[in-house]
Scaffold this motif. Structure first.
Motif, PDB file in Angstrom:
ATOM      1  N   PHE A  27       0.853  -1.189   0.000  1.00  0.00           N
ATOM      2  CA  PHE A  27       0.000   0.000   0.000  1.00  0.00           C
ATOM      3  C   PHE A  27       0.888   1.237   0.000  1.00  0.00           C
ATOM      4  O   PHE A  27       1.928   1.262   0.640  1.00  0.00           O
ATOM      5  N   TRP A  55      -4.883  10.561  -0.123  1.00  0.00           N
ATOM      6  CA  TRP A  55      -4.432   9.932  -1.361  1.00  0.00           C
ATOM      7  C   TRP A  55      -5.042  10.583  -2.598  1.00  0.00           C
ATOM      8  O   TRP A  55      -4.430  10.601  -3.675  1.00  0.00           O
ATOM      9  N   LYS A  76      -7.318  -4.250   1.112  1.00  0.00           N
ATOM     10  CA  LYS A  76      -6.483  -3.263   1.810  1.00  0.00           C
ATOM     11  C   LYS A  76      -6.319  -2.000   0.974  1.00  0.00           C
ATOM     12  O   LYS A  76      -6.476  -0.872   1.480  1.00  0.00           O
ATOM     13  N   GLY A 125      -8.163   1.792   1.621  1.00  0.00           N
ATOM     14  CA  GLY A 125      -7.335   2.964   1.868  1.00  0.00           C
ATOM     15  C   GLY A 125      -7.517   4.075   0.853  1.00  0.00           C
ATOM     16  O   GLY A 125      -7.589   5.253   1.209  1.00  0.00           O
ATOM     17  N   TYR A 126      -7.613   3.704  -0.415  1.00  0.00           N
ATOM     18  CA  TYR A 126      -7.641   4.700  -1.485  1.00  0.00           C
ATOM     19  C   TYR A 126      -9.039   5.237  -1.797  1.00  0.00           C
ATOM     20  O   TYR A 126      -9.168   6.356  -2.297  1.00  0.00           O
TER      21      TYR A 126
END
Length: 285
Positions: free
Chosen positions: A99, A114, A187, A191-192
């Motif tokens: 990541f 991000w 994952k 996150g993004y």
């Protein structure tokens, strides 16, 4: 004036490998890439984009993938982009190998921080091609194919299905074919992306399940001794099942490489398979 700075020119298989850098407006940083130019006398040269996997850069495929040999045979250029923005210094960017830095997953992030610059889909499909075609007018923007390894295989398959007008073919070496259902993808997407509802928009299996365009003829290969295949990260059979569910049985071909693992020993051994697939769709065969 060219947008690119050439840092090295290397003779290989009768052509040249150009190591390039440029400023990216989409990613808000300086990016590096490799461009293989074959020994061709054609006025316009077809192009294959090769997307690398987790922890990699544009150097891995260019230097270890053996794709340049086959591209030289067919008269095809290859673009090897990087895998993420570099040096953004977001919290957690360099804390794990799957990541952040070198793990951009070829999507446009929508979650802060991000979303500020992790816009790899825009970079790969729009910004970088436009700059390349302007700087190197012999590249044929009307004949482009895309392939990739692992995370890059996910990128190649999903971008092909999201932007069929851009690519004549798509294929993946050991791709993360169903990222919404595997640990790596979950994952990255958590996150993004700002919401879980966005996840299927970037998953080749989910995209193919509802795809309404023309025949896709996707090629996937995977090693039977690939620890990430046997460990449930790649889920390549799900892609074929989605094609069948959508009435597209036969539009996904899976080639099983007996005894091969996930490494560049495998990629280099099956480079001919994927470059030939692209060459056929690019009108070189």
């Amino acid at each position: 004036m060219s947008a690119f700075t050439t840092t090295a020119t290397i003779a290989v298989f009768g052509g040249k490998l150009l190591k390039l850098t440029h400023e990216s407006a989409a990613l808000k940083c300086r990016m590096a890439l490799n461009l293989y130019v074959p020994p061709s006398t054609a006025v316009k040269i077809p192009v294959l984009f090769y997307l690398a996997g987790l922890t990699c850069s544009g150097d891995n495929g260019a230097e270890k993938g053996f794709l340049n040999y086959w591209a030289g045979k067919y008269g095809m250029a290859i673009v090897y982009p990087d895998t993420s923005p570099r040096g953004s210094n977001h919290p957690g960017e360099n804390e794990s190998w799957d990541f952040g830095s070198a793990a951009g997953f070829y999507i446009d992030a929508t979650a802060a921080p991000w979303s500020e610059n992790y816009k790899m889909e825009t970079y790969i499909t729009a910004e970088l091609p436009a700059l390349l075609y302007a700087a190197y007018p012999t590249l044929d923007s009307s004949r482009v194919a895309i392939t990739g390894h692992s995370m890059g295989g996910h990128g190649a398959l999903s971008l092909f299905l999201k932007h069929p007008e851009l690519y004549k073919s798509g294929s993946g070496f050991a791709p993360i074919a169903n990222p919404t259902q595997c640990p790596w993808g979950k994952k990255a997407f958590a996150g993004y992306l700002a919401t879980e509802a966005e996840w299927p928009q970037h998953d080749a299996t989910e995209l193919l399940r509802t795809y309404t365009g023309g025949p896709v003829d996707l090629l996937v290969s995977v090693g039977t001794a690939d620890e990430f295949y046997t460990g449930g990260q790649l889920l390549v059979e799900n892609l074929a099942a989605a094609a069948k569910e959508n009435g597209r049985e036969g539009e996904v071909t899976i080639v099983y490489a007996e005894g091969y693992n996930h490494s560049y020993f495998y990629v280099s051994s099956y480079a001919e398979t994927h470059v030939t697939h692209a060459a056929r769709h690019l009108g070189l065969l």
